[in-house]
Design a protein around this motif. Structure first.
Motif, PDB file in Angstrom:
ATOM      1  N   THR A   3      65.181  13.071  44.540  1.00 40.24           N
ATOM      2  CA  THR A   3      63.930  12.995  45.286  1.00 40.24           C
ATOM      3  C   THR A   3      64.056  12.010  46.443  1.00 40.24           C
ATOM      4  OG1 THR A   3      62.673  13.550  43.309  1.00 40.24           O
ATOM      5  CG2 THR A   3      61.459  12.535  45.115  1.00 40.24           C
ATOM      6  N   ARG A   4      64.627  10.828  46.183  1.00 40.69           N
ATOM      7  CA  ARG A   4      64.829   9.826  47.246  1.00 40.69           C
ATOM      8  C   ARG A   4      65.744  10.377  48.333  1.00 40.69           C
ATOM      9  NH1 ARG A   4      65.539   6.440  42.839  1.00 40.69           N
ATOM     10  NH2 ARG A   4      67.772   6.327  43.264  1.00 40.69           N
ATOM     11  N   PHE A   5      66.805  11.084  47.923  1.00 38.59           N
ATOM     12  CA  PHE A   5      67.729  11.675  48.895  1.00 38.59           C
ATOM     13  C   PHE A   5      67.011  12.682  49.788  1.00 38.59           C
ATOM     14  CE2 PHE A   5      70.401  15.363  49.911  1.00 38.59           C
ATOM     15  CZ  PHE A   5      71.296  14.764  50.785  1.00 38.59           C
ATOM     16  N   LEU A   6      66.228  13.570  49.205  1.00 40.32           N
ATOM     17  CA  LEU A   6      65.538  14.589  49.985  1.00 40.32           C
ATOM     18  C   LEU A   6      64.513  13.972  50.926  1.00 40.32           C
ATOM     19  CD1 LEU A   6      65.094  17.354  47.266  1.00 40.32           C
ATOM     20  CD2 LEU A   6      66.693  17.342  49.196  1.00 40.32           C
ATOM     21  N   GLU A   7      63.823  12.926  50.487  1.00 41.00           N
ATOM     22  CA  GLU A   7      62.860  12.255  51.352  1.00 41.00           C
ATOM     23  C   GLU A   7      63.568  11.563  52.507  1.00 41.00           C
ATOM     24  OE1 GLU A   7      60.710   9.759  48.682  1.00 41.00           O
ATOM     25  OE2 GLU A   7      59.468  11.404  47.949  1.00 41.00           O
TER      26      GLU A   7
END
Length: 102
Positions: free
Chosen positions: A40-44
């Motif tokens: 999730t952090r990567f995609l954001e």
């Protein structure tokens, strides 16, 4: 320089096909991959980096007005923590600059 219409349509079709494939492929991969907090952090972060790349490439081509407007947006964002306020400040500055320059 003239562009052959057939080549232009072929390039557009090819890019549309690649875009469709990446969209469908991305959705298919996300069905398989478990969504973790790290993912999730990567995609954001990825969406922010794409936006930053677009802005930087635009600034590299354009003049001082855009650079100052982005600087004002950054300062407004740091002060208010509200993206809409930052965008409005930058747009007002750029519009005012254009109006006064004309």
């Amino acid at each position: 320089m003239s562009v052959d219409p057939i080549s232009a349509y072929a390039a557009i079709f090819l890019l549309a096909a690649v875009t469709l494939a990446t969209r469908v492929g991305g959705a298919a991969v996300m069905r398989i991959v478990a969504i973790s907090p790290r993912l999730t952090r990567f995609l954001e972060a990825m969406s922010s980096s794409v936006l930053a790349a677009i802005v930087v490439s635009f600034l590299a081509r354009e003049g001082g007005r855009e650079l100052v407007a982005v600087g004002v947006a950054v300062i407004a964002m740091l002060v208010t923590r509200k993206p809409v306020v930052a965008m409005v400040c930058a747009m007002l500055l750029a519009a005012g600059w254009t109006y006064l320059a004309a």
